[in-house]
Design an enzyme around this catalytic site. Structure first.
Site, short mmCIF file in Angstrom:
data_model
loop_
_atom_site.label_atom_id
_atom_site.label_comp_id
_atom_site.label_asym_id
_atom_site.label_seq_id
_atom_site.Cartn_x
_atom_site.Cartn_y
_atom_site.Cartn_z
N GLN A 25 16.64 -3.78 85.93
CA GLN A 25 16.71 -2.38 85.47
C GLN A 25 17.54 -1.51 86.41
O GLN A 25 17.60 -0.30 86.23
CB GLN A 25 15.30 -1.79 85.31
CG GLN A 25 14.44 -2.48 84.28
CD GLN A 25 14.98 -2.38 82.85
OE1 GLN A 25 15.88 -1.59 82.56
NE2 GLN A 25 14.46 -3.21 81.96
N LYS B 234 21.19 -6.25 79.36
CA LYS B 234 20.62 -4.92 79.65
C LYS B 234 21.70 -3.96 80.14
O LYS B 234 21.41 -2.84 80.54
CB LYS B 234 19.51 -5.04 80.69
CG LYS B 234 18.29 -5.79 80.16
CD LYS B 234 17.17 -5.79 81.14
CE LYS B 234 16.08 -6.77 80.81
NZ LYS B 234 15.27 -6.38 79.64
N CYS C 138 5.76 -6.35 79.24
CA CYS C 138 5.83 -7.54 80.12
C CYS C 138 5.52 -7.19 81.56
O CYS C 138 6.10 -7.77 82.50
CB CYS C 138 7.19 -8.24 80.03
SG CYS C 138 7.60 -8.78 78.39
N HIS D 94 7.73 -6.83 86.68
CA HIS D 94 7.84 -7.49 85.38
C HIS D 94 7.29 -8.90 85.57
O HIS D 94 7.37 -9.46 86.67
CB HIS D 94 9.33 -7.54 85.01
CG HIS D 94 9.61 -8.04 83.63
ND1 HIS D 94 9.59 -9.36 83.30
CD2 HIS D 94 9.92 -7.37 82.49
CE1 HIS D 94 9.89 -9.50 82.02
NE2 HIS D 94 10.09 -8.31 81.50
N ASP E 257 14.54 -8.10 92.02
CA ASP E 257 14.71 -8.10 90.56
C ASP E 257 15.46 -6.82 90.20
O ASP E 257 14.89 -5.73 90.20
CB ASP E 257 13.32 -8.13 89.90
CG ASP E 257 13.39 -7.96 88.39
OD1 ASP E 257 14.50 -7.74 87.87
OD2 ASP E 257 12.32 -8.01 87.75
C1 LIG Z 1 12.46 -5.39 85.59
C2 LIG Z 1 12.72 -6.57 84.69
N1 LIG Z 1 12.76 -7.79 85.24
C3 LIG Z 1 13.01 -8.88 84.52
C4 LIG Z 1 13.22 -8.79 83.16
C5 LIG Z 1 13.51 -10.04 82.39
O1 LIG Z 1 14.82 -10.01 81.92
P1 LIG Z 1 15.32 -11.14 80.89
O2 LIG Z 1 14.39 -11.08 79.72
O3 LIG Z 1 16.70 -10.70 80.54
O4 LIG Z 1 15.27 -12.44 81.59
C6 LIG Z 1 13.17 -7.54 82.53
C7 LIG Z 1 13.32 -7.43 81.08
O5 LIG Z 1 12.85 -6.51 80.45
C8 LIG Z 1 12.92 -6.40 83.33
O6 LIG Z 1 12.86 -5.18 82.79
#
Ligand SMILES: Cc1ncc(COP(=O)(O)O)c(C=O)c1O
Length: 405
Positions: free
Chosen positions: A198, A221, A358, A118, A195
């Site tokens: 998910q 999430k 993203c 992401h 990260d």
């Molecule tokens: C794998 C992953 N990392 C980071 C993020 C960013 O999360 P946030 O928008 O809650 O900061 C997301 C959001 O879709 C994501 O799916």
């Protein structure tokens, strides 16, 4: 299977939109009444600031805020001092890049990441690499688009200082072999930042078992509120790091030319935090644990299998991740832009994502300009899948008319 009807009854948004088929949980999950009530309780019964007040209400607010942190620490098997409240995954990952990264990365050091990331996991390290003259290296994805241990070994060297990597891909739903990667990275003296945005909604995370150095996730999430997330860091590393922000509540003593900051986690939490949201995240964790992660995984697996079987009879679509480990279906209607297709889903009360999610490097790797993404979670049923697949079929047929002209 989970009792979806009961779960839906406890989510107020479904009362307002009873026909909604929500397949966008990777973007954000819907919020159960229990979580909203706990946040409301804070505002209505003891909604004052934490730490500072020497009066009963402030003690209660502080106690509830601390209770939430304890719950989260237990949830990921960390200690209290290792759990930092942030604004979300993006904020957590940027904070590590700006603090640990800027202090420890030097000219020609190597940072390993992947095309599955992401943007929140990739871009903060791209900036560090640019500013410090470090080298950003990508783990080559295998034919399926997965990160493998074998391919990780190809980019790992004794110059690797940081590995910034996703636990579960938000577009492909693939699980990264994270434990093996962490073990190999540590042998080269690199730190690993995971990260887990998910991952946290779907299965239990144990930071001690993983032995990761830093890990991030977002409350929204995983049934919790927006505006709050977690940064886990090993205490030994956090102790050596400077705060990113300075201000109230993060210092013990202030002089004309110096400041003595508090211990972790407080030194990383300047200013008034998102108190109701921290309490909301604690409530979301209570709920997830009550439902049980084994049951959540089982439910998602059954739904995912059912959806893939039904979709296999639809011709004119491409599914990019048939072997996904998490209930994410990343697909396209052949010859149709995902934004055009998504309008049809919207008209059928189906909320799903269209675009690059993203994670533009994955979309580029797939050689398309965007995809449709359907994400399955605890409030989805086989009936939702039936309507979803029927709509996919209708979209295919609608656009086929034009291609046949
Ligand atoms: C794998 C992953 N990392 C980071 C993020 C960013 O999360 P946030 O928008 O809650 O900061 C997301 C959001 O879709 C994501 O799916």
């Amino acid at each position: 299977m989970l009792d979806v009807e009961k779960i839906k009854r406890d989510i107020p948004l479904f009362q307002n939109y009873p026909n909604l088929i929500y397949l966008d949980s990777c973007a954000t999950t819907l919020k159960p009444r229990y979580v909203l009530d706990k946040m409301d309780e804070y505002y209505q019964e003891y909604g004052v600031n934490i730490h500072r007040g020497v009066y009963e209400l402030s003690y209660r607010a502080t106690e509830e805020y601390d209770k939430a942190r304890k719950k989260i620490a237990k949830f990921i098997n960390a200690s209290f001092e290792e759990v930092i409240f942030t604004r979300g995954t993006t904020n957590s990952l940027n904070m590590i890049a700006q603090t640990y990264g800027m202090a420890n990365i030097n000219l020609n050091d190597e940072i390993i990441t992947s095309e599955l990331e992401h943007h929140s996991s990739l871009l903060p390290w791209m900036q560090v690499a640019k500013k410090k003259g470090a080298i950003l290296k990508y783990i080559p994805l295998n034919d399926e688009g997965r990160i493998t241990v074998e391919n990780f070994k190809k980019v790992l060297t004794d110059k690797t200082k940081v590995v910034a990597i996703t636990y579960v891909s938000n577009t492909m739903g693939y699980l990264t072999p994270i434990r093996e990667i962490i073990e190999l990275a540590h042998k080269q003296g690199a730190v690993v930042i995971v990260d887990a945005a998910q991952a946290a909604p779907h299965f239990k995370i144990d930071v001690c078992e993983l032995d990761c150095d830093f890990l991030a996730f977002s409350a929204h999430k995983m049934l919790g509120p927006t505006g709050i997330g977690i940064l886990y860091g090993k205490k030994s590393l956090l102790d050596k790091m400077d705060p990113e922000e300075y201000g109230g509540d993060m210092n013990n003593d202030v002089f004309h030319d110096n400041v003595i900051v508090k211990e972790t986690p407080y030194k990383f939490e300047a200013g008034t935090p998102a108190i109701a949201e921290a309490i909301g995240l604690g409530a979301a964790i209570d709920l997830l644990e009550k439902i049980g992660f084994d049951n959540i995984r089982q439910h998602e697996k059954e739904l995912h299998k059912y959806a893939l079987e039904k979709l296999s009879s639809v011709s004119g679509i491409t599914i990019y991740n048939k072997t996904a480990d998490i209930g994410i279906i990343n697909f396209n209607i052949d010859g149709v832009h995902p934004h055009d297709a998504s309008t049809f889903f919207d008209q059928a009360n189906i909320a799903l994502r269209a675009g690059h999610h993203c994670a533009q490097l994955v979309t580029k790797w797939l050689k398309c300009n965007g995809t449709l993404r359907a994400c399955l979670y605890i409030y989805n049923s086989k009936q939702d899948i039936d309507i979803f697949v029927k709509t996919v079929q209708e979209v295919v047929e609608f656009f086929r008319q034009f291609s046949e002209v």
